[in-house]
Scaffold this motif. Structure first.
Motif, PDB file in Angstrom:
ATOM      1  N   SER A  32      14.771  44.011 -13.722  1.00 53.40           N
ATOM      2  CA  SER A  32      13.817  43.171 -14.438  1.00 53.40           C
ATOM      3  C   SER A  32      14.335  42.988 -15.861  1.00 53.40           C
ATOM      4  N   ASN A  33      13.796  41.992 -16.553  1.00 54.10           N
ATOM      5  CA  ASN A  33      14.222  41.764 -17.933  1.00 54.10           C
ATOM      6  C   ASN A  33      14.022  42.990 -18.794  1.00 54.10           C
ATOM      7  N   GLU A  34      12.854  43.615 -18.627  1.00 50.85           N
ATOM      8  CA  GLU A  34      12.562  44.785 -19.443  1.00 50.85           C
ATOM      9  C   GLU A  34      13.539  45.911 -19.155  1.00 50.85           C
ATOM     10  N   LYS A  40       8.246  47.492 -29.236  1.00 49.02           N
ATOM     11  CA  LYS A  40       8.316  46.056 -29.019  1.00 49.02           C
ATOM     12  C   LYS A  40       8.034  45.709 -27.557  1.00 49.02           C
ATOM     13  N   ILE A  41       8.591  46.502 -26.656  1.00 54.59           N
ATOM     14  CA  ILE A  41       8.409  46.196 -25.242  1.00 54.59           C
ATOM     15  C   ILE A  41       6.994  46.515 -24.785  1.00 54.59           C
ATOM     16  N   ARG A  42       6.494  47.676 -25.171  1.00 58.00           N
ATOM     17  CA  ARG A  42       5.247  48.138 -24.555  1.00 58.00           C
ATOM     18  C   ARG A  42       4.001  47.982 -25.406  1.00 58.00           C
ATOM     19  N   GLY A  43       4.169  47.807 -26.703  1.00 59.64           N
ATOM     20  CA  GLY A  43       2.992  47.712 -27.548  1.00 59.64           C
ATOM     21  C   GLY A  43       2.497  49.079 -27.966  1.00 59.64           C
ATOM     22  N   PRO A  44       1.776  49.149 -29.094  1.00 60.25           N
ATOM     23  CA  PRO A  44       1.408  50.430 -29.683  1.00 60.25           C
ATOM     24  C   PRO A  44       0.511  51.280 -28.797  1.00 60.25           C
ATOM     25  N   GLY A  45      -0.400  50.629 -28.061  1.00 57.61           N
ATOM     26  CA  GLY A  45      -1.333  51.407 -27.246  1.00 57.61           C
ATOM     27  C   GLY A  45      -0.599  52.288 -26.261  1.00 57.61           C
ATOM     28  N   ILE A  79      18.073  49.399 -20.723  1.00 58.79           N
ATOM     29  CA  ILE A  79      19.423  49.912 -20.481  1.00 58.79           C
ATOM     30  C   ILE A  79      20.371  49.488 -21.605  1.00 58.79           C
ATOM     31  N   GLU A  80      20.258  48.226 -22.007  1.00 55.67           N
ATOM     32  CA  GLU A  80      21.109  47.756 -23.106  1.00 55.67           C
ATOM     33  C   GLU A  80      20.867  48.555 -24.382  1.00 55.67           C
ATOM     34  N   GLU A  98      16.718  52.240 -14.006  1.00 53.46           N
ATOM     35  CA  GLU A  98      15.773  51.155 -14.291  1.00 53.46           C
ATOM     36  C   GLU A  98      14.326  51.601 -14.126  1.00 53.46           C
ATOM     37  N   LYS A  99      14.129  52.737 -13.451  1.00 51.40           N
ATOM     38  CA  LYS A  99      12.754  53.185 -13.240  1.00 51.40           C
ATOM     39  C   LYS A  99      12.205  54.021 -14.401  1.00 51.40           C
TER      40      LYS A  99
END
Ligand code: ADP
Ligand code: MG
Length: 700
Positions: free
Chosen positions: A602-604, A627-632, A609-610, A570-571
């Motif tokens: 956490s959800n993320e 999608k999770i982190r954004g382009p930057g 993991i999924e 998860e880390k």
């Protein structure tokens, strides 16, 4: 001079004045009419849709109700002050609660009046609560254009000067009639027609005050498209300019070595993707300008072979080539692979790393300078000033992100013109990002794995199943396979992580003791020589288990390793997990990746993991990462400013990115200088935008 009304200072808009103008500037960066016009609603409220209080449930999310206020109560003192408002409709009662702006709200609402309330309800102590809902007098909402009311982001400061969403909406109503007829054309009629876009002024009118949902959708699409179109067009222009400016050696020939290798010694047929990429590179090398190309391909996609073929092109044209890897182990590995490939051709190749003896170094230096050495493989030892080539024509860099820009720049100085540069990376950049970022001009993508690869079976296990996982390790080792066990090492908690690693190592050694088992360990605190020693023991199959931190992330190739265990999965970020997993699945045997974690996720972390369990596809994973982190964050912060779109979203608007790209390519093909009459509006807009945008940085 452009004295378009759009450039008028915002101060002069009816309803603004000096004080509000100041606030608009500092709070929202709105300086001119143009900026306000481009300040878009972030959502719309469908005022035709309200629901009855009795039908509300928490699962609905945001809802809109029409209620009358019966009671207003201020409770608590000082910082604990809150405003409790009771309201009802024919079907039931709700409580509206505010903890902030209590004074202001209290003065703005009245008992007995009908209000439209919008927000997310929750049930608290048996009553239905709305915390900080949006609230507005009912009659004010009767809106002429349709039922969709724009909602604008505001700030506390702006609100206290009457510029909450509604206030901004009022300004917009003053602005639009003044400017609509003066908004310059941006696209050509051809592009507008082809894509069935509404006109530019229609798009602006409807994004603020939509006639209906359909027009809103069309307007948003057009305005998003424009962002993507002009970004890509700008990139395209800029790449063309650098290309014209920087001269490079021409590799005209496909000569004997290339042909012979291709005909007689190619160990397997190239995948279609490899073929395409080699073609792209060949074309680039023949143009007479400097090649600066990124070769992107998932782990195991066969980048090395592409590198070898490119090296042969260089040699056939009378130039030397070098290949630089981030670690000694990797350099070693490349050296052996390439030597194997090219042995039959009588091409001279040497390895230069920190551990090469002085006397051997001297020989290498000499043969490089007199030209008898064709290929030099190594670590950053290649960058030393003493390393001089007779005629370096090509530099290949493996695993780009490990090298700094300054280091790479050193390579450029190794010949009269800079050598052609091919940067190989296994960290896939999402297609949409690559397209917008590089205008596709110098990125080659191997998007296909060699045939017969078995997907790696990825499994998620909680720490409580550790004993079973140990058993699985034992089973794999019994089959003669090797195992990686990876621990996170994150800077903020370095000490703790280090302790985890050592504890883990000890428990592994206890469970897998000598003399039947040998366990290696590699981490960042070890001396490079010690690391390399441990690593080479594992590569040679002398140890069965490798306990390590992420230092093994990049490139190592031990085909006999069939099991990757990632502790505290998860880390890790998605791309890191994918890189780590790529260390197995390189041989003939079925491979596994086990992601270990605690129960608390956490959800993320769950999504990461999924995603890993679901797919082996590096591109799918990078899209998810986006999608999770954004382009930057995906690209690294240095370039994120470029991708600050107002409307477009690279994670969601892939199709529009593609559409804009096709149109840019077509435009350039038909009118390479953008000089025809019908494209004048495009040219003007491009020039305007390019003045505003920061420079995109080069790859190397
Ligand atoms: P990476 O892109 O991760 O550097 P490599 O170049 O190490 O991948 O290739 C991974 C493995 O696939 C190597 O063992 C290589 O020999 C093999 N390989 C490469 N290209 C092909 C191909 N066209 N067909 C079959 N195997 C291939
Ligand atoms: Mg590789």
């Amino acid at each position: 001079m452009d004295n378009n009304i759009l450039n008028t200072s915002i101060e002069y808009l009816k309803g603004v004045g000096p004080k509000r103008a100041d606030l608009l500037r500092t709070e929202l960066n709105i300086y001119r009419f143009r900026d306000l016009l481009n300040y878009f609603p972030f959502r719309y409220v469908d005022r035709s849709k309200t629901i009855q209080v009795k039908d509300i449930s928490e699962s609905l999310g945001n809802v809109q109700i029409l209620v009358k206020i019966t009671n207003i109560q201020e409770l608590g003192q000082h910082r604990k002050k809150r405003l409790l408002v009771t309201a009802f409709d024919a079907s039931g009662t709700v409580q509206l609660v505010w903890f902030k702006g209590v004074k202001w709200i209290k003065s703005a609402i009245k008992i007995g009046e009908q209000y439209v309330v919008f927000g997310k309800p929750n049930f608290y102590g048996g009553t239905l609560n709305f915390n900080h809902p949006e609230i507005e007098l009912e009659e004010k909402n009767k809106n002429k254009e349709g039922n969709l009311q724009p909602v604008y982001h505001s700030t506390e400061k702006l609100s206290s000067f009457g510029l909450q969403s509604k206030g901004i909406e009022n300004l917009m109503r003053n602005l639009l009639p003044q400017v609509l007829n003066f908004i310059p054309q941006t696209l050509s009629q051809r592009i507008e027609k082809k894509n069935h876009f509404p006109s530019i002024n229609n798009a602006f009118a409807n994004i603020h005050f939509p006639k209906d949902k359909n027009m809103l959708k069309k307007s948003i699409i057009r305005l998003k498209y424009e962002e993507l179109f002009f970004l890509q067009l700008g990139m395209n222009r800029q790449k063309l300019n650098t290309r014209k400016k920087s001269k490079g050696y021409v590799f005209k020939e496909v000569g004997d070595n290339f042909n012979k290798f291709f005909k007689d010694y190619l160990p397997f047929e190239l995948t279609n993707a490899q073929k395409r990429v080699v073609k792209e590179i060949r074309k680039d090398l023949g143009l007479g300008s400097h090649m600066n190309r990124l070769l992107q391909g998932d782990v195991g996609s066969g980048k090395t072979l592409v590198a070898v073929l490119t090296i042969l092109l260089s040699i056939d044209n009378g130039f030397q080539a070098c290949l630089m890897a981030p670690t000694e182990i990797l350099a070693n590995q490349h050296f052996k692979t390439i030597e194997n490939f090219l042995n039959p051709l009588g091409i001279n190749i040497a390895l230069l790393t920190g551990s090469v003896k002085k006397s051997d170094r001297k020989i290498i230096h000499e043969s490089l300078e007199n030209g008898s050495l064709n290929i030099l493989v190594g670590t950053h030892a290649l960058l030393e000033d003493k390393v001089k080539f007779k005629n370096l024509g090509l530099a290949i860099i493996d695993e780009q992100h490990r090298f700094g820009v300054a280091q790479r720049a050193k390579l450029w100085k190794k010949n009269h013109y800079p050598p052609h540069v091919l940067v190989m990376t296994a960290t896939p950049i999402p297609r949409t990002l690559a397209m917008t970022f590089y205008g596709d001009l110098n990125v080659s993508v191997i998007d296909e794995l060699p045939p017969g690869r078995k997907p790696i079976n990825t499994i998620h296990r909680f720490d409580s199943s550790r004993l079973k996982v140990f058993q699985f390790i034992e089973d794999e080792i019994k089959k003669g396979h090797q195992v990686y066990i990876v621990y996170p090492l994150i800077e903020e908690s370095e000490k703790l992580d280090y302790k985890d690693l050592m504890d883990g190592y000890e428990s592994i050694v206890r469970r897998f003791p000598l003399p039947n088992y040998n366990v290696s360990i590699v981490h960042g605190k070890m001396k490079p020589e010690a690391k390399d020693y441990e690593m080479s023991q594992f590569v040679a199959g002398k140890t069965q288990i490798m306990v390590a931190t992420t230092v093994i992330e990049v490139g190592v190739d031990v085909p006999n390793a069939s099991l990757m265990i990632i502790e505290s999965a998860e880390k890790f970020g998605l791309s890191q997990l994918h890189q780590l997993r790529g260390r197995v699945g390189r041989g003939a045997d079925k491979s596994y990746c086990i992601l270990m974690s605690g129960y608390k996720l956490s959800n993320e972390a769950k999504i990461r993991i999924e995603t890993m369990v679901r797919t082996n596809d590096g591109f799918e994973i990078s899209e998810q990462d986006l999608k999770i982190r954004g382009p930057g964050d995906v690209m690294g912060t240095q370039q994120s400013g470029v991708l600050d779109f107002k409307l477009a979203d690279l994670a969601k608007d892939g199709q529009l990115v593609q559409l804009a790209k096709i149109d840019v390519d077509e435009l350039i093909a038909l009118d390479s200088n953008i000089s025809s009459l019908e494209n004048q509006s495009i040219k003007k807009e491009l020039i305007r935008q390019m003045k505003l945008k920061p420079n995109w940085s080069n790859i190397s």
